[in-house]
Design a protein around this motif. Structure first.
Motif, PDB file in Angstrom:
ATOM      1  N   ASN A  13       0.802  -1.224   0.000  1.00 27.96           N
ATOM      2  CA  ASN A  13       0.000   0.000   0.000  1.00 27.96           C
ATOM      3  C   ASN A  13       0.835   1.276   0.000  1.00 27.96           C
ATOM      4  O   ASN A  13       0.276   2.371  -0.082  1.00 27.96           O
ATOM      5  N   SER A  14       2.150   1.172   0.067  1.00 28.31           N
ATOM      6  CA  SER A  14       2.999   2.361   0.175  1.00 28.31           C
ATOM      7  C   SER A  14       2.909   3.334  -1.010  1.00 28.31           C
ATOM      8  O   SER A  14       3.088   4.536  -0.804  1.00 28.31           O
ATOM      9  N   PRO A  15       2.610   2.910  -2.255  1.00 32.47           N
ATOM     10  CA  PRO A  15       2.520   3.885  -3.338  1.00 32.47           C
ATOM     11  C   PRO A  15       1.306   4.830  -3.228  1.00 32.47           C
ATOM     12  O   PRO A  15       1.258   5.864  -3.880  1.00 32.47           O
ATOM     13  N   TYR A  16       0.348   4.471  -2.417  1.00 32.04           N
ATOM     14  CA  TYR A  16      -0.887   5.258  -2.318  1.00 32.04           C
ATOM     15  C   TYR A  16      -0.759   6.306  -1.222  1.00 32.04           C
ATOM     16  O   TYR A  16      -0.105   6.093  -0.207  1.00 32.04           O
ATOM     17  N   ASN A  17      -1.403   7.454  -1.434  1.00 32.75           N
ATOM     18  CA  ASN A  17      -1.293   8.528  -0.457  1.00 32.75           C
ATOM     19  C   ASN A  17      -2.311   8.406   0.678  1.00 32.75           C
ATOM     20  O   ASN A  17      -2.391   9.267   1.534  1.00 32.75           O
ATOM     21  N   ARG A  18      -3.096   7.357   0.685  1.00 35.93           N
ATOM     22  CA  ARG A  18      -4.039   7.098   1.771  1.00 35.93           C
ATOM     23  C   ARG A  18      -3.805   5.679   2.271  1.00 35.93           C
ATOM     24  O   ARG A  18      -3.194   4.872   1.604  1.00 35.93           O
ATOM     25  N   PHE A  19      -4.310   5.411   3.445  1.00 37.94           N
ATOM     26  CA  PHE A  19      -4.157   4.049   3.954  1.00 37.94           C
ATOM     27  C   PHE A  19      -5.516   3.362   3.968  1.00 37.94           C
ATOM     28  O   PHE A  19      -6.544   4.000   4.149  1.00 37.94           O
ATOM     29  N   PRO A  20      -5.525   2.044   3.783  1.00 39.79           N
ATOM     30  CA  PRO A  20      -6.791   1.320   3.644  1.00 39.79           C
ATOM     31  C   PRO A  20      -7.524   1.058   4.963  1.00 39.79           C
ATOM     32  O   PRO A  20      -8.667   0.664   4.964  1.00 39.79           O
ATOM     33  N   GLY A  21      -6.873   1.260   6.091  1.00 39.68           N
ATOM     34  CA  GLY A  21      -7.535   1.024   7.372  1.00 39.68           C
ATOM     35  C   GLY A  21      -6.541   0.632   8.435  1.00 39.68           C
ATOM     36  O   GLY A  21      -5.333   0.743   8.248  1.00 39.68           O
ATOM     37  N   PHE A  22      -7.065   0.173   9.544  1.00 44.54           N
ATOM     38  CA  PHE A  22      -6.239  -0.223  10.674  1.00 44.54           C
ATOM     39  C   PHE A  22      -6.418  -1.711  10.947  1.00 44.54           C
ATOM     40  O   PHE A  22      -7.495  -2.252  10.758  1.00 44.54           O
ATOM     41  N   GLU A  23      -5.365  -2.330  11.420  1.00 48.02           N
ATOM     42  CA  GLU A  23      -5.445  -3.730  11.823  1.00 48.02           C
ATOM     43  C   GLU A  23      -5.512  -3.763  13.344  1.00 48.02           C
ATOM     44  O   GLU A  23      -4.571  -3.353  14.024  1.00 48.02           O
ATOM     45  N   ASP A  24      -6.626  -4.209  13.862  1.00 53.63           N
ATOM     46  CA  ASP A  24      -6.842  -4.210  15.304  1.00 53.63           C
ATOM     47  C   ASP A  24      -6.564  -5.581  15.892  1.00 53.63           C
ATOM     48  O   ASP A  24      -7.135  -6.577  15.462  1.00 53.63           O
ATOM     49  N   LYS A  25      -5.721  -5.609  16.915  1.00 56.07           N
ATOM     50  CA  LYS A  25      -5.359  -6.866  17.555  1.00 56.07           C
ATOM     51  C   LYS A  25      -6.136  -7.100  18.856  1.00 56.07           C
ATOM     52  O   LYS A  25      -5.950  -8.112  19.501  1.00 56.07           O
ATOM     53  N   HIS A  26      -6.974  -6.170  19.263  1.00 57.86           N
ATOM     54  CA  HIS A  26      -7.730  -6.283  20.518  1.00 57.86           C
ATOM     55  C   HIS A  26      -6.805  -6.502  21.710  1.00 57.86           C
ATOM     56  O   HIS A  26      -7.073  -7.340  22.572  1.00 57.86           O
ATOM     57  N   LEU A  27      -5.709  -5.768  21.750  1.00 59.07           N
ATOM     58  CA  LEU A  27      -4.767  -5.886  22.855  1.00 59.07           C
ATOM     59  C   LEU A  27      -4.610  -4.529  23.539  1.00 59.07           C
ATOM     60  O   LEU A  27      -5.267  -3.564  23.178  1.00 59.07           O
ATOM     61  N   THR A  28      -3.740  -4.478  24.510  1.00 54.97           N
ATOM     62  CA  THR A  28      -3.565  -3.253  25.282  1.00 54.97           C
ATOM     63  C   THR A  28      -3.067  -2.112  24.402  1.00 54.97           C
ATOM     64  O   THR A  28      -2.348  -2.318  23.426  1.00 54.97           O
ATOM     65  N   THR A  29      -3.464  -0.914  24.781  1.00 54.66           N
ATOM     66  CA  THR A  29      -3.031   0.294  24.091  1.00 54.66           C
ATOM     67  C   THR A  29      -2.731   1.362  25.134  1.00 54.66           C
ATOM     68  O   THR A  29      -3.569   1.644  25.989  1.00 54.66           O
ATOM     69  N   ALA A  30      -1.556   1.923  25.062  1.00 58.63           N
ATOM     70  CA  ALA A  30      -1.197   3.007  25.982  1.00 58.63           C
ATOM     71  C   ALA A  30      -1.748   4.323  25.430  1.00 58.63           C
ATOM     72  O   ALA A  30      -1.720   4.566  24.222  1.00 58.63           O
ATOM     73  N   HIS A  31      -2.261   5.144  26.324  1.00 59.22           N
ATOM     74  CA  HIS A  31      -2.783   6.454  25.935  1.00 59.22           C
ATOM     75  C   HIS A  31      -2.159   7.537  26.802  1.00 59.22           C
ATOM     76  O   HIS A  31      -1.789   7.282  27.951  1.00 59.22           O
ATOM     77  N   LYS A  32      -2.086   8.729  26.242  1.00 54.70           N
ATOM     78  CA  LYS A  32      -1.648   9.890  27.012  1.00 54.70           C
ATOM     79  C   LYS A  32      -2.859  10.792  27.230  1.00 54.70           C
ATOM     80  O   LYS A  32      -3.674  10.970  26.324  1.00 54.70           O
ATOM     81  N   LYS A  33      -2.951  11.349  28.395  1.00 48.76           N
ATOM     82  CA  LYS A  33      -4.051  12.260  28.720  1.00 48.76           C
ATOM     83  C   LYS A  33      -4.087  13.431  27.727  1.00 48.76           C
ATOM     84  O   LYS A  33      -5.160  13.867  27.309  1.00 48.76           O
ATOM     85  N   SER A  34      -2.930  13.889  27.315  1.00 51.03           N
ATOM     86  CA  SER A  34      -2.865  15.029  26.391  1.00 51.03           C
ATOM     87  C   SER A  34      -3.523  14.703  25.048  1.00 51.03           C
ATOM     88  O   SER A  34      -4.121  15.584  24.421  1.00 51.03           O
ATOM     89  N   THR A  35      -3.445  13.456  24.614  1.00 57.79           N
ATOM     90  CA  THR A  35      -4.092  13.079  23.352  1.00 57.79           C
ATOM     91  C   THR A  35      -5.604  13.110  23.507  1.00 57.79           C
ATOM     92  O   THR A  35      -6.315  13.578  22.611  1.00 57.79           O
ATOM     93  N   PHE A  36      -6.115  12.634  24.646  1.00 58.02           N
ATOM     94  CA  PHE A  36      -7.555  12.727  24.902  1.00 58.02           C
ATOM     95  C   PHE A  36      -8.004  14.186  24.871  1.00 58.02           C
ATOM     96  O   PHE A  36      -9.066  14.502  24.328  1.00 58.02           O
ATOM     97  N   GLU A  37      -7.197  15.069  25.427  1.00 56.26           N
ATOM     98  CA  GLU A  37      -7.549  16.495  25.437  1.00 56.26           C
ATOM     99  C   GLU A  37      -7.625  17.058  24.020  1.00 56.26           C
ATOM    100  O   GLU A  37      -8.552  17.797  23.683  1.00 56.26           O
ATOM    101  N   VAL A  38      -6.665  16.688  23.171  1.00 59.84           N
ATOM    102  CA  VAL A  38      -6.666  17.150  21.778  1.00 59.84           C
ATOM    103  C   VAL A  38      -7.887  16.608  21.038  1.00 59.84           C
ATOM    104  O   VAL A  38      -8.585  17.347  20.337  1.00 59.84           O
ATOM    105  N   VAL A  39      -8.159  15.319  21.202  1.00 59.62           N
ATOM    106  CA  VAL A  39      -9.293  14.699  20.511  1.00 59.62           C
ATOM    107  C   VAL A  39     -10.607  15.325  20.983  1.00 59.62           C
ATOM    108  O   VAL A  39     -11.487  15.615  20.174  1.00 59.62           O
TER     109      VAL A  39
END
Length: 141
Positions: A13-39
């Motif tokens: 997919n690298s030649p394309y300027n968009r990505f087709p989606g995300f691959e979700d593994k249903h595992l842990t994800t670290a988050h930062k409070k600052s990202t929640f604030e931006v979102v």
């Protein structure tokens, strides 16, 4: 190779300027409070509407929005694809094997609408988890 076969999809997919989606593994994800604030600042209406619903609706979002936001912004660290494993409840025997062998650092056991012999499955899983982790963590006390 941190991403394994997922890297091949990335290269294709690298030649394309968009990505087709995300691959979700249903595992842990670290988050930062600052990202929640931006979102929250950028997607306030969406998040406020989601917060109004007692039960999930098709238009609702969750913490995965923050995960995807970080990926799109380039704010993440690669994680080995073998770090954890995802199982359906009906695969409880594989869960028990994984626990006994300590194959993964993290596992996700996902629920289902209908599971044959649910009480047997539940009892087997509880017993296996109690054998593997006989003491409560400090978060459970």
């Amino acid at each position: 190779m941190m991403y394994g076969t997922s890297l091949i999809k990335q290269i294709i997919n690298s030649p394309y300027n968009r990505f087709p989606g995300f691959e979700d593994k249903h595992l842990t994800t670290a988050h930062k409070k600052s990202t929640f604030e931006v979102v929250w600042e950028k997607q306030k209406d969406t998040l406020v509407n989601t917060s109004k619903h007692k039960f999930r609706e098709l238009s609702d979002v969750n913490h995965w929005l923050v995960k995807y936001w970080n990926i799109c912004e380039g704010n993440f660290y690669p994680q080995n694809s073998r770090f954890g494993a995802f199982f359906w409840v009906r695969e409880y025997k594989s869960v028990i094997e994984d626990l006994k062998a300590s194959k993964h650092k993290v596992i996700c056991v996902n629920d289902e609408d209908e599971v044959e012999g649910l009480m047997t499955v539940k009892d087997s899983l509880i017993k296996s988890f109690e054998e593997k982790y006989p003491n409560k963590s400090k978060f459970e006390l």
